[in-house]
Scaffold this active site. Sequence first.
Site, PDB file in Angstrom:
ATOM      1  N   HIS A  30      10.208 -38.236   0.019  1.00 23.86           N
ATOM      2  CA  HIS A  30       9.047 -38.805  -1.077  1.00 23.86           C
ATOM      3  C   HIS A  30       8.261 -39.791  -0.312  1.00 23.86           C
ATOM      4  O   HIS A  30       8.924 -40.369   0.609  1.00 23.86           O
ATOM      5  CB  HIS A  30       9.627 -39.588  -2.309  1.00 23.86           C
ATOM      6  CG  HIS A  30       8.661 -40.181  -3.216  1.00 23.86           C
ATOM      7  ND1 HIS A  30       7.706 -39.522  -3.808  1.00 23.86           N
ATOM      8  CD2 HIS A  30       8.525 -41.622  -3.666  1.00 23.86           C
ATOM      9  CE1 HIS A  30       6.892 -40.526  -4.583  1.00 23.86           C
ATOM     10  NE2 HIS A  30       7.626 -41.687  -4.352  1.00 23.86           N
ATOM     11  N   CYS A 120       2.553 -36.482  -2.608  1.00 22.28           N
ATOM     12  CA  CYS A 120       2.726 -37.856  -2.634  1.00 22.28           C
ATOM     13  C   CYS A 120       2.553 -38.286  -0.824  1.00 22.28           C
ATOM     14  O   CYS A 120       1.875 -39.494  -0.836  1.00 22.28           O
ATOM     15  CB  CYS A 120       4.272 -38.380  -3.068  1.00 22.28           C
ATOM     16  SG  CYS A 120       5.565 -37.428  -1.970  1.00 22.28           S
TER      17      CYS A 120
END
Length: 169
Positions: A30, A120
């Site tokens: 992430h 992301c």
Amino acid sequence: MAAIESFSATHPGDPQPGDLIEIFRPAYQHWALYLGDGYVINVTPVDEGPPATFASAKSVFSRKARVRMQLLKDVVGNDTYHINNKYDDTYAPLPVEEIIRRAGYLIDQEVSYDLLGNNCEHFVTLLRYGEGVSDQANRAISAIGFVTAAAGAFSLLGLLRGRSRDRQY
């Protein structure tokens, strides 16, 4: 070479505003962008609950995301991270003031999300460089392309084998 620093509980590194933060989840990475004072900006599923639950499978299948400003320690949770401005050799980072200003406009906004085309990592690299880039997505696309090509080749071989057997009988 781009700056990469490691995280540990005793020495979390010293991120600077505008730095890219790579967070190592169990099955993927992430990404967040450091804003300063312990805060990052990142995308989470629209209906996301507590910040550290981003590792849920729901994030992979979501088509919408919410831009959130959260404490880095909350986003990382029990995972690890490092500062990873890995594209600095390819793209010139925007001035920090510009990065922070652009990020500020997006906080609490709903944005489109696509695992391969707008994830992301694309989000934070767009803020830092003005260009959305994701090695993680590119690797996935390459793998999908390879599997598709291999499946097509095996199908073609099966079809050709079937035809040659038909002719023998």
